[in-house]
Design an enzyme around this catalytic site. Structure first.
Site, mmCIF file in Angstrom:
data_model
loop_
_atom_site.group_PDB
_atom_site.id
_atom_site.type_symbol
_atom_site.label_atom_id
_atom_site.label_comp_id
_atom_site.label_asym_id
_atom_site.label_seq_id
_atom_site.Cartn_x
_atom_site.Cartn_y
_atom_site.Cartn_z
ATOM 1 C CE LYS A 22 -1.999 1.667 3.752
ATOM 2 N NZ LYS A 22 -1.926 3.158 3.866
ATOM 3 C CG ASN A 23 2.525 2.635 3.318
ATOM 4 O OD1 ASN A 23 1.386 3.039 3.497
ATOM 5 N ND2 ASN A 23 3.135 1.971 4.808
ATOM 6 N NE ARG A 92 -3.357 10.830 8.814
ATOM 7 C CZ ARG A 92 -3.700 11.768 9.853
ATOM 8 N NH1 ARG A 92 -5.020 12.009 9.713
ATOM 9 N NH2 ARG A 92 -2.921 12.381 10.543
ATOM 10 N NE ARG A 121 -0.089 9.902 9.431
ATOM 11 C CZ ARG A 121 -0.109 8.771 8.678
ATOM 12 N NH1 ARG A 121 -0.002 8.738 7.411
ATOM 13 N NH2 ARG A 121 -0.456 7.599 9.027
ATOM 14 N N PRO A 122 1.772 16.992 10.690
ATOM 15 C CG PRO A 122 3.106 18.209 12.198
ATOM 16 C CD PRO A 122 2.873 16.612 11.674
ATOM 17 C CG ASP A 124 3.122 23.842 9.229
ATOM 18 O OD1 ASP A 124 2.120 24.027 8.333
ATOM 19 O OD2 ASP A 124 3.067 24.133 10.284
ATOM 20 C CG ASP A 306 2.587 1.787 9.301
ATOM 21 O OD1 ASP A 306 1.924 2.653 10.080
ATOM 22 O OD2 ASP A 306 2.837 1.889 8.200
ATOM 23 C CB ILE A 328 6.002 7.618 14.669
ATOM 24 C CG1 ILE A 328 7.433 6.686 14.630
ATOM 25 C CG2 ILE A 328 5.938 8.255 13.466
ATOM 26 C CD1 ILE A 328 8.663 7.662 14.192
#
Length: 427
Positions: A22-23, A92, A121-122, A124, A306, A328
């Site tokens: 998936k990732n 996400r 989950r910033p 910035d 994960d 995390i």
């Protein structure tokens, strides 16, 4: 309602195969946006997150079709650069469309992404990188607007944290930027390497993926390519954990041991024995697991966040106490309460969980609240006495392709019920 029903205390045996990652699938599918032509992706998993990504691609003007694990995407007619909130909230990792759209159209408009509620989950860190590359960033009415009408240029970007999403976003933006981009303190996950390999097949110039510094020399344009997505290392670890909690011996195919070496090390502390082959891992678990003392999640190659939930599912049936430190995401212990409903003894204090192993768990009516926490409930149910009902199984479908089918192949007593229209898979 989308629920899984599991009858516990059954030994597992046989062979189970791991599907595509998936990732990796999500960023390489997004990367097709910056190509001029047709891209063919093999070993693409049939997941709700993949379907959400394809929906966004369709909205942007990319034609796509999926059949038997192969996805074909043609991005030659990309017309839009704004993604509606409804589509963003389903995924996400949808924010990595920002880098791709900036690269392709010079403009990207979107809201904050959706997905599992596992903590902040910033974005910035992404936006600061785009500004260094010449983009103008505007925040208004819940939207983020990035514009680079004259195109992006190369820059030296030092990430404050080796964020996977930020590394991928910058790679996509830099692939066609003018000049050279240096990403320092880059994420080193195998999925980053997979994205780089796809980009190189499309004509990009990428060096150092998998290391702390990635160098990208921008090209005027990229072409389509044919690519096979890597296997899912988190799914591999999950299947190994299924054997661990049931005291079983199984063979997991399409699994690369080097990608989960930190996980295997923790499993070995628990008493599991491994035989690693070129593309498969054989595990033999003891009748009862040992505690794993202290497990700390870290950026790759450290222990992956994960896999934190699946190790917690092992710790609750292990002999002794295990301490899990989540470094995390600050809200990734939401599954602990549901595990306690099954008889587990878990105390959460801030970013740490103290798990006192029990010799017996009991089936219960529980609910998944996120992807990996949902898998932890599946593992706990496999080891529990009696029957367990896991509600909101659509969260699990975000990262596991037909989990009930695969686990049944190795002896699990598991089935799925869908009543009425499935709930939104945003989570």
């Amino acid at each position: 309602m989308n629920s899984l029903y599991i009858q516990g205390r059954n030994r597992l045996e046989g062979t189970i195969a791991v599907h595509g990652a998936k990732n990796s699938a999500l960023p390489v599918l997004v990367a097709s946006v910056i190509t001029d032509g047709e891209c063919v992706f093999h070993n693409c998993p049939d997941l709700s997150d993949v379907r959400a990504t394809l929906n966004i691609l369709s909205w942007l003007g990319c034609s796509n079709q999926k059949e038997n694990g192969t996805v074909v995407v043609d991005s030659s007619a990309v017309m839009k650069n704004e993604i509606p909130d409804l589509l963003m909230r389903e995924l996400r990792s949808s924010f990595i469309f920002m880098g791709a759209l900036l690269s392709r159209t010079g403009r990207a408009v979107m809201c904050a992404p959706g997905g599992c509620e596992i903590g902040v989950r910033p974005v910035d860190i992404h936006l600061l990188a785009f500004e260094k590359m010449g983009a103008c960033v505007i925040r208004e009415e819940g939207r983020i607007i990035c514009e680079a009408p004259k195109g992006l240029h190369g820059a030296e970007i030092n990430l404050s944290f080796p964020s996977v999403g930020a590394t991928e976003n910058i790679m996509l933006a830099a692939a066609t930027a003018k000049g050279t981009t240096y990403i320092k303190n880059a994420a080193r996950e195998p999925e980053i390497v997979d994205l780089a390999n796809f980009l190189k097949l499309c004509g990009a110039s990428v060096f150092g993926a998998g290391e702390s510094t990635i160098v990208i020399n921008g090209k005027d344009k990229l072409h389509g390519a044919e690519f096979t997505i890597m296997e899912d290392r988190i799914v591999a670890a999950s299947y190994l954990a299924a054997a661990a909690v049931t005291g079983s011996a199984i063979l997991v195919k399409n699994a690369v041991s080097e990608h989960i070496s930190s996980v295997i090390s923790v499993f070995e502390q628990a008493g599991c024995v491994f035989q690693c082959e070129k593309n498969a891992i054989r595990i033999k678990a003891p009748y009862r697991l040992n505690s794993m003392k202290t497990v700390r999640t870290m950026p790759y190659p450290g222990f992956p966040t994960d896999c934190q939930a699946i190790v917690m599912a092992m710790a609750i049936v292990a002999e002794g106490t295990t301490i899990i430190n989540e470094n995390i995401f600050e809200s990734r212990f939401r599954h602990a309460g549901e595990l306690n409903r099954m008889g587990a003894d878990i105390t959460v204090t801030g970013t740490s969980a103290i798990v006192n192993g029990k010799s017996r768990l009991f089936g219960a009516n529980v609910s998944a609240t996120d992807l990996r926490g949902g898998m932890a409930l599946v593992l706990a149910a496999l080891s529990a006495e009696g029957d367990t009902k896991i509600n909101s199984a659509q969260y699990i479908d975000r990262g596991y392709e037909k989990i009930e089918r695969d686990l049944a192949l190795i002896g699990a007593k598991i089935r799925r019920d869908k009543i009425g229209k499935p709930q939104s898979e945003a989570g």
